[in-house]
Design a protein around this motif. Structure first.
Motif, PDB file in Angstrom:
ATOM      1  N   ASP A   5      -7.165   2.652  -5.633  1.00 45.35           N
ATOM      2  CA  ASP A   5      -6.450   1.794  -4.689  1.00 45.35           C
ATOM      3  C   ASP A   5      -7.422   0.968  -3.850  1.00 45.35           C
ATOM      4  O   ASP A   5      -7.194  -0.225  -3.610  1.00 45.35           O
ATOM      5  N   THR A  62      -7.426  -3.087  -4.030  1.00 52.88           N
ATOM      6  CA  THR A  62      -7.209  -3.841  -2.794  1.00 52.88           C
ATOM      7  C   THR A  62      -8.334  -4.838  -2.565  1.00 52.88           C
ATOM      8  O   THR A  62      -8.095  -6.007  -2.235  1.00 52.88           O
ATOM      9  N   GLU A 121       0.786  -1.225   0.000  1.00 55.06           N
ATOM     10  CA  GLU A 121       0.000   0.000   0.000  1.00 55.06           C
ATOM     11  C   GLU A 121       0.823   1.283   0.000  1.00 55.06           C
ATOM     12  O   GLU A 121       0.694   2.114  -0.884  1.00 55.06           O
TER      13      GLU A 121
END
Length: 261
Positions: free
Chosen positions: A249, A253, A98
């Motif tokens: 993102d 994820t 991340e």
């Protein structure tokens, strides 16, 4: 009161649809012109220097200090539990999955994306883009395609570099402050990381780079109002890139670790 509220809401919704439609149209044109000769390698190398090499210093500083901060914060809790050995794995996974991809993308969006929007916006205000069309040079091929290609390629490389420096920052804290063996730290790091972690982290940045390039170019092409408009477009480009990067993102994820674990 309610009338004004719904009018304002309606305008915002229409502006949102216009923004998404404009981005989609620009993406379609960019991918079309990407495969149409002639191919200007010099433009690509020029943009690669601006987006990649010139960003190394700030990416280096941020990645190293993020690794140090992660190790310090984790050590504060782990020392209470006597589990200092887990610091290496926590730092490595956090950075590779991340923090490395997202922080690098945000830095590039703030630095390179703002420069792209300002440069193209200035060209729009001074009618240089109209001049390109007069000389039969397509503005999308000349201005958008090199930046789209470069950011899609350079951002994963910058992210890989940031991952290494972030892990190095954790290494410095664990080895020289906590007294953990350097060999053990690296062994735990490599044991905790999977190829999937590295692959998914780098794959995300390809799309992050595309988002930065498209949003920044779109805002630059749509500048209105002279120098003040250039400033507004630059701000919108950075803010829009930030929002889309975080949103993308979140999507990736969920996709990589929950839909296809």
């Amino acid at each position: 009161m309610f009338k004004n509220f719904f009018e304002s809401l309606g305008r915002k919704v229409l502006e949102g649809f216009e923004f998404v439609g404009g981005l989609a149209n620009l993406v379609a044109q960019a991918f079309y012109w990407m495969f149409v000769p002639p191919f200007k390698k010099g433009r690509i190398f020029e943009q690669a220097k601006k987006a990649g090499i010139d960003s190394l210093l700030i990416v280096s500083a941020l990645a190293l200090f993020i690794g140090i901060i992660m190790a310090l914060q984790t050590a504060y809790q782990m020392q209470r539990l006597g589990s200092e050995m887990y610091i290496a794995s926590i730092v490595a996974l956090s950075i590779v999955r991340e923090l490395g991809p997202v922080i690098t993308a945000l830095v590039v969006a703030g630095r390179v994306g703002a420069a792209i929007a300002a440069e193209i916006g200035s060209m729009q205000v001074t009618e240089q883009i109209d001049a390109l069309q007069v000389f039969a040079a397509n503005p999308v091929k000349y201005l958008v395609v090199p930046r789209l290609l470069v950011l899609s390629l350079m951002l994963p490389l910058l992210t890989l570099y940031a991952d290494i420096l972030g892990i190095l920052g954790g290494y410095l804290i664990c080895v020289y402050k906590l007294g953990i063996s350097g060999t053990m730290y690296m062994q735990i790091t490599f044991d905790s990381l999977l190829y999937k972690d590295l692959f998914t982290g780098l794959l995300k940045t390809v799309f992050f780079g595309m988002l930065i390039a498209i949003v920044s170019c779109y805002e630059g092409f749509n500048v209105k109002g002279g120098a003040e408009g250039v400033g507004r477009a630059t701000t919108r480009a950075v803010v829009g890139s930030f929002i889309l990067i975080i949103t993308a993102d979140c999507f990736f994820t969920a996709l990589f670790y929950f839909v296809f674990p």
